[in-house]
Structure formats: C-alpha cells, structure tokens
Design a protein around this motif. Structure first.
Motif, short mmCIF file in Angstrom:
data_model
loop_
_atom_site.label_atom_id
_atom_site.label_comp_id
_atom_site.label_asym_id
_atom_site.label_seq_id
_atom_site.Cartn_x
_atom_site.Cartn_y
_atom_site.Cartn_z
N PRO A 199 -51.32 24.98 -29.77
CA PRO A 199 -51.42 23.68 -30.44
C PRO A 199 -52.62 22.88 -29.95
N VAL A 200 -53.29 22.23 -30.90
CA VAL A 200 -54.40 21.33 -30.61
C VAL A 200 -53.94 19.92 -30.98
N PRO A 201 -53.82 19.00 -30.00
CA PRO A 201 -53.37 17.65 -30.33
C PRO A 201 -54.36 16.94 -31.24
N VAL A 202 -53.84 16.17 -32.19
CA VAL A 202 -54.65 15.32 -33.05
C VAL A 202 -53.98 13.96 -33.14
N ARG A 203 -54.78 12.96 -33.46
CA ARG A 203 -54.26 11.61 -33.68
C ARG A 203 -54.77 11.15 -35.04
N VAL A 204 -53.85 10.75 -35.91
CA VAL A 204 -54.17 10.42 -37.29
C VAL A 204 -54.11 8.90 -37.47
N TYR A 205 -55.23 8.35 -37.92
CA TYR A 205 -55.37 6.90 -38.14
C TYR A 205 -55.39 6.64 -39.65
N THR A 206 -54.50 5.79 -40.11
CA THR A 206 -54.51 5.34 -41.50
C THR A 206 -55.20 3.98 -41.56
N PRO A 207 -56.22 3.81 -42.38
CA PRO A 207 -56.97 2.54 -42.38
C PRO A 207 -56.18 1.41 -43.03
N THR A 208 -56.62 0.19 -42.76
CA THR A 208 -55.96 -0.95 -43.39
C THR A 208 -56.24 -0.99 -44.89
N GLY A 209 -57.39 -0.49 -45.32
CA GLY A 209 -57.72 -0.42 -46.74
C GLY A 209 -58.11 0.99 -47.11
N ASP A 210 -57.16 1.78 -47.57
CA ASP A 210 -57.40 3.21 -47.83
C ASP A 210 -58.13 3.39 -49.14
N ARG A 211 -59.32 4.06 -49.07
CA ARG A 211 -60.11 4.32 -50.27
C ARG A 211 -60.14 5.80 -50.65
N GLY A 212 -59.17 6.55 -50.16
CA GLY A 212 -59.03 7.93 -50.59
C GLY A 212 -60.07 8.87 -50.01
N ARG A 213 -60.36 8.73 -48.72
CA ARG A 213 -61.26 9.65 -48.01
C ARG A 213 -60.56 10.14 -46.74
N VAL A 214 -61.06 11.23 -46.17
CA VAL A 214 -60.52 11.72 -44.90
C VAL A 214 -61.65 12.22 -44.02
N ILE A 215 -61.53 11.98 -42.73
CA ILE A 215 -62.57 12.35 -41.76
C ILE A 215 -61.92 13.10 -40.61
N THR A 216 -62.47 14.26 -40.28
CA THR A 216 -62.10 14.96 -39.06
C THR A 216 -63.11 14.55 -38.00
N TYR A 217 -62.62 13.89 -36.93
CA TYR A 217 -63.51 13.30 -35.92
C TYR A 217 -63.42 14.05 -34.59
N LEU A 218 -64.60 14.40 -34.05
CA LEU A 218 -64.71 15.16 -32.81
C LEU A 218 -65.39 14.28 -31.76
N CYS A 222 -62.48 5.57 -33.36
CA CYS A 222 -61.77 6.11 -34.53
C CYS A 222 -61.16 5.00 -35.37
N ARG A 223 -60.70 3.93 -34.73
CA ARG A 223 -60.18 2.79 -35.48
C ARG A 223 -61.29 2.15 -36.32
N ARG A 224 -62.46 1.97 -35.71
CA ARG A 224 -63.58 1.37 -36.43
C ARG A 224 -64.00 2.26 -37.61
N VAL A 225 -64.09 3.57 -37.38
CA VAL A 225 -64.50 4.49 -38.44
C VAL A 225 -63.50 4.43 -39.59
N ALA A 226 -62.21 4.46 -39.28
CA ALA A 226 -61.19 4.46 -40.32
C ALA A 226 -61.32 3.23 -41.22
N ASN A 227 -61.39 2.06 -40.60
CA ASN A 227 -61.42 0.83 -41.39
C ASN A 227 -62.74 0.63 -42.12
N ALA A 228 -63.85 0.98 -41.46
CA ALA A 228 -65.16 0.74 -42.07
C ALA A 228 -65.39 1.62 -43.29
N VAL A 229 -64.84 2.83 -43.28
CA VAL A 229 -65.08 3.78 -44.37
C VAL A 229 -63.87 3.86 -45.31
N GLY A 230 -62.76 3.22 -44.93
CA GLY A 230 -61.56 3.31 -45.75
C GLY A 230 -61.01 4.71 -45.79
#
Length: 307
Positions: A65-84, A101-109
C-alpha cells in the motif's frame, strides 16, 4: 532582482539558529530535521487553508500500500491532480506538503491526490517513480473522465515529469497537463545556476549531490531519460506544462532549459520565473508575500491550461 528581503531574513535566521544545512548526518536525521523546518516555518498563528474535505486512503502499489491524502476543494471545477511532494526523494511526506496541496486544490478547483511514495535510500530509483505511476492509475480509475494533471515540486516535479514520459509511452493514463515547480532535471548538476546559487540560498549544491547519491546510488542509471530529463531523447507528445523556477535556486537553469526543450518539442509550455525567490518558495505560503503571490500566478497558469 536582489534576493527578496523576507527570504533574506528567513535564511539569516535559519543560519543563526543552526537549521542549515538541510542535510544532516543520516537520512532519518535529515527527515526529522526537514519535518521540524516544515512545521516551524508556518508560524505560531498558522491556520490551514480550509478545503471541503480531507480523506486519507491508500493505493495498491507495486510493493504494498502507498498512502495518499485526498483533498476536495471548496469550489470543485471537475479536475483532478496527482501531487508528488518534494524533498530530494529522501525527505518529505503528506504532512510537510499539506499547506501546498490545500492551496493547489482551491486555486485550481481540483481534487488533489497527494502521494506518500517510498523514499530513498531504503527505496532508490525507480521505486518512488513506480509508486507515482500506481497513484496515477488509481486517480484515473477513481475519477474517470476528469482532466488529470500530474504535479510536483522539486524532486516531486522530477517524478511528475518522469511519470508524464511513462504515461505518454503507454504505461499510464492520459494526462491533461503537468505542473513542474522548480524541477530537478539534470543529474550532472553542471548548470551555471548550480554553481552560482549553490551556497547560501537554502538548498545547496552539496545537498543535491547527497540527495542524488541516495536516490541513484547506481551512477549508470543517472542517464536514464526518466531521471536525466534534460537530455531525454524525445519529449514530443507530452501533455502541456507549467514550469515554475526561482531566481536564486541551484535548479533554476535546468528548469528553464527543460521548459525550452519541451517547447522545442512542440509541447505547450507556460514558464513562470521567480524573480528574487529561492528553491522551495511554495512552502512559504502565507509567510513570504512574494512567494504567496508567485504561487498564485503559477496556479493561475495551470488553471488556464485546463478545460
């Protein structure tokens, strides 16, 4: 431009406190030191940027198993990012890069899937890249039909670029874009900025040499295209890219040159330089004003690339 005065103060204070260099005696000590720096730079009054939801999960990786943390943005615009995350392939984790990751999620939706890939020296190349590919596949399966971005900073940007190459060659999902924040692309460390910025600007040339020794102890593998990205023979057909660099970063020139090589290969590129900034400036969100402003410019460039 001169070095940003807030960063000058940060470096001077870190030096006076004995917090530099980044690399300590062992990998474990360096990881502990890096985590302490990541927490301390946030300040006593730090409050995480709110997102709609944060969930820890795990990906079925090639060695477990590889741990991941999934962030849902405050304004979801239907995109997804795998962040390393960055950290020289040796340090860093889900917690050190949580604010980014929080900034990326919200800034890009976008929903952001942050990946806690295996680290060197216990797991040298290609283990971190293999985990990244497993995470890309998991994200694509979990969020089918959404524009999918592979992203990272520093060593994580190197992994993201390598993953984009693998995916293009049929070993991963289709990608809409790649976000490369001050990427490491040249294991020879032979650029002028590696010499000119190799001391006194937080990340040093000696740090990078040590990181490469941990990640790529087999020097014969340092010429492989997923590592020596700057000299990869074929960059055509890669997804559009945002490449961010920093003026006082040892990695500046190799990031600039990789952006130029992508463009020459016909890849759409948004290159966002960082005047007055140092390597790792994305980690100073809310602390250094110019880092905060430039990070928003970088993420706006990514936003513009996506449907």
């Amino acid at each position: 431009m001169p070095l940003d005065p807030q960063f000058r103060s940060v470096i001077d204070q870190a030096t006076a406190a004995g917090a530099l260099p980044l690399v300590q005696a062992t990998a474990q000590e360096t990881r502990s030191h890096y985590r302490s720096l990541a927490v301390s730079r946030r300040g006593a009054d730090f409050v995480p940027e709110p997102v709609a939801k944060v969930v820890d999960d795990a990906v079925d990786g090639p060695a477990g198993p590889v741990p991941v943390r999934v962030y849902t943005p405050t304004g979801d615009r239907g995109r997804v990012i795998t962040y390393l995350h960055g950290g020289g392939w040796v340090v860093g984790d889900l917690d050190t890069h949580d604010p980014v990751c929080r900034r990326v999620a919200n800034a890009v939706g976008a929903t952001v899937v942050a990946v806690d890939y295996r680290l060197a020296p216990e797991h040298p190349y290609p283990a971190p890249l293999d985990d990244a590919m497993a995470a890309l596949a998991w994200t694509a399966d979990r969020y089918p039909g959404l524009p999918h971005v592979v992203a990272g900073d520093s060593a994580g940007a190197s992994l993201a670029a390598g993953a984009a190459l693998r995916a293009r060659d049929g070993n991963g999902p289709a990608l809409a874009a790649q976000l490369l924040v001050y990427p490491a692309t040249d294991p020879s460390m032979s650029t002028p900025s590696m010499r000119d910025n190799g001391e006194g600007y937080f990340l040093t040339r000696a740090d990078m040499a040590w990181f490469y020794d941990q990640y790529l102890p087999d020097r014969a593998r340092r010429g492989e295209p997923h590592v020596d990205l700057l000299h990869a023979p074929d960059l055509a057909g890669l997804p559009p890219a945002v490449v961010a660099t920093a003026e006082f970063d040892p990695l500046r020139d190799e990031g600039d040159a990789y952006a130029q090589r992508l463009r020459a290969a016909g890849v759409a590129v948004r290159h966002v330089p960082g005047p007055g900034l140092i390597h790792g400036y994305f980690a100073f969100l809310g602390v250094v004003a110019e880092a905060d402003a430039r990070s928003r410019e970088v993420l706006a460039a990514l936003d513009d690339l996506l449907p």
